[in-house]
Design a protein around this motif. Structure first.
Motif, short mmCIF file in Angstrom:
data_model
loop_
_atom_site.label_atom_id
_atom_site.label_comp_id
_atom_site.label_asym_id
_atom_site.label_seq_id
_atom_site.Cartn_x
_atom_site.Cartn_y
_atom_site.Cartn_z
N LYS A 250 0.65 -1.30 -0.22
CA LYS A 250 0.12 -0.17 -0.05
C LYS A 250 0.79 1.26 -0.08
O LYS A 250 0.52 2.30 -0.32
N SER A 251 2.08 1.21 0.33
CA SER A 251 3.11 2.31 0.42
C SER A 251 3.56 2.67 -0.95
O SER A 251 4.07 3.63 -1.12
N VAL A 252 3.40 1.68 -1.88
CA VAL A 252 4.43 1.77 -2.96
C VAL A 252 3.56 2.61 -4.06
O VAL A 252 4.25 3.89 -4.72
N PRO A 253 2.47 2.60 -4.22
CA PRO A 253 1.83 3.19 -5.92
C PRO A 253 1.62 4.73 -5.26
O PRO A 253 1.71 5.15 -3.88
N ARG A 254 1.25 5.53 -6.20
CA ARG A 254 0.86 6.95 -5.76
C ARG A 254 -0.40 6.97 -5.18
O ARG A 254 -1.08 6.01 -5.14
N SER A 255 -0.57 8.33 -4.42
CA SER A 255 -1.74 8.34 -3.65
C SER A 255 -3.24 8.37 -4.52
O SER A 255 -4.15 7.84 -4.01
N SER A 256 -3.00 8.46 -5.84
CA SER A 256 -4.18 8.54 -6.59
C SER A 256 -4.48 7.13 -7.06
O SER A 256 -5.55 6.79 -7.54
N ASP A 257 -3.46 5.99 -7.00
CA ASP A 257 -3.85 4.70 -7.28
C ASP A 257 -4.72 3.96 -6.07
O ASP A 257 -4.66 4.36 -5.08
N ILE A 258 -5.03 2.64 -6.41
CA ILE A 258 -5.94 1.98 -5.50
C ILE A 258 -5.35 0.66 -5.15
O ILE A 258 -4.99 -0.17 -6.06
N VAL A 259 -5.44 0.36 -3.88
CA VAL A 259 -4.92 -0.95 -3.51
C VAL A 259 -5.90 -1.61 -2.62
O VAL A 259 -6.47 -0.95 -1.84
N ALA A 260 -6.34 -2.94 -2.94
CA ALA A 260 -7.07 -3.65 -2.14
C ALA A 260 -6.87 -5.22 -1.91
O ALA A 260 -6.03 -5.62 -2.95
N HIS A 261 -7.30 -5.86 -0.89
CA HIS A 261 -6.93 -7.18 -0.89
C HIS A 261 -7.73 -7.84 -1.93
O HIS A 261 -8.69 -7.63 -2.26
N GLY A 262 -7.12 -8.84 -2.30
CA GLY A 262 -7.72 -9.90 -3.46
C GLY A 262 -7.85 -11.16 -3.25
O GLY A 262 -7.30 -11.73 -2.24
N LYS A 263 -7.96 -11.94 -4.05
CA LYS A 263 -8.33 -13.45 -3.90
C LYS A 263 -6.98 -14.26 -3.81
O LYS A 263 -5.97 -13.63 -4.06
N GLY A 264 -6.75 -15.34 -3.08
CA GLY A 264 -5.76 -16.12 -2.99
C GLY A 264 -4.51 -15.51 -2.30
O GLY A 264 -3.44 -15.59 -2.68
N SER A 265 -4.91 -14.54 -1.14
CA SER A 265 -3.81 -14.09 -0.47
C SER A 265 -2.95 -13.03 -1.51
O SER A 265 -1.70 -13.03 -1.08
N GLY A 266 -3.82 -12.56 -2.26
CA GLY A 266 -3.00 -11.44 -3.40
C GLY A 266 -3.78 -10.03 -3.02
O GLY A 266 -4.29 -10.07 -2.33
N PHE A 267 -3.07 -9.09 -3.99
CA PHE A 267 -3.47 -7.76 -3.74
C PHE A 267 -4.07 -7.28 -5.36
O PHE A 267 -3.35 -7.57 -6.10
N TYR A 268 -5.03 -6.47 -5.38
CA TYR A 268 -5.63 -5.94 -6.50
C TYR A 268 -5.12 -4.57 -6.56
O TYR A 268 -5.33 -3.66 -5.37
#
Length: 265
Positions: free
Chosen positions: A41-59
């Protein structure tokens, strides 16, 4: 997520990327998903979106990034987590709905990990009729039978009370309409009809993992109108199906209004 995909498509945002990141443990060490989530969550720009995904992954949704931007994000995540886990990622430009794109990225990840390909950008998404299938076989088929029974028992517990409640509610609201529902192991349906107008929700579950909702609006002598929603069973709930039926009812009301048919208060 679904709204953000819709907004990207409606606003014709070019180079908006859907990125799926999958952490894999190193030497069977237990990984701290909370710590990994904080890093990602700390890597992308503030305008980008991060969410928990399937299979212990991230979208992730990366605006105006393209392939180069996606690679940059993945590279920075890998560098920060190099001593904790291995990172695999695949990505594609948003050109379709979340329900259409998510199964493609998710299902292609296993092949990518097997091929030891840490980053993959899918230039051409084959989203047509993509259905995730589980390999549930044994010598006498008992495992598949048990799995199907467990799925349907849980499915019925969610759907039956919603169907009954919505039928009761709208029988009072639309006394001139016919309202019926059916629940079976292969397909379930809920429909409301009045005069020559019919709105129907068809629910199918061919893989017993994904649940497919088709809302079909029909009127005599007109081409049927249809739209589709796909959910993972783990995301399925009474609230979700209630909202979907409500959308169908709203379409029905709009059709009645267009025909100047009086709608009870």
């Amino acid at each position: 997520m679904r709204n953000l995909f819709s907004n990207s498509l409606e606003d014709n945002l070019e180079n908006t990327v859907f990125l799926y990141i999958k952490p894999v443990d190193i030497e069977q060490k237990r990984i701290n998903m909370q710590k990994i989530a904080s890093v990602i969550k700390s890597v992308p720009r503030s305008s980008d979106i991060v969410a928990h995904g399937k299979g212990s992954g991230f979208y992730l949704i990366l605006y105006n990034s393209g392939v180069a931007g996606a690679k940059s994000v993945v590279s920075r995540v890998k560098n920060k987590l190099a001593n904790i886990c291995k990172i695999y990622a695949n990505a594609a430009q948003i050109t379709a709905s979340f329900e259409e794109m998510e199964p493609v990225l998710y299902s292609s990840m296993n092949d990518q990990i097997s091929a030891a390909k840490e980053f993959n950008f899918l230039n051409e998404l084959n989203i047509t009729n993509t259905i995730e299938v589980m390999d549930i076989t044994d010598e006498n088929g008992k495992k598949l039978k048990d799995f199907k029974k467990e799925f349907f028992d849980n499915f019925e517990k969610i759907v039956a009370p919603v169907f009954f409640r919505m039928q009761t509610t709208y029988n009072e609201s639309f006394p001139e309409s016919e309202i019926k529902f059916n629940i079976s192991e292969t397909q379930s349906s809920f429909y409301i009809a009045q005069n020559n107008i019919k709105s129907e929700l068809l629910i199918t579950y061919p893989s017993y993992i994904k649940i497919i909702f088709d809302i079909i609006q029909t009127k005599e002598n007109e081409t049927p109108e249809a739209r589709r929603t796909v959910l993972d069973f783990e995301d399925f709930s009474e609230e979700k199906i209630t909202l979907i039926i409500q959308d169908m009812i709203n379409d029905f009301i709009n059709k009645l209004n267009a025909e100047n048919i009086k709608i009870p208060e």
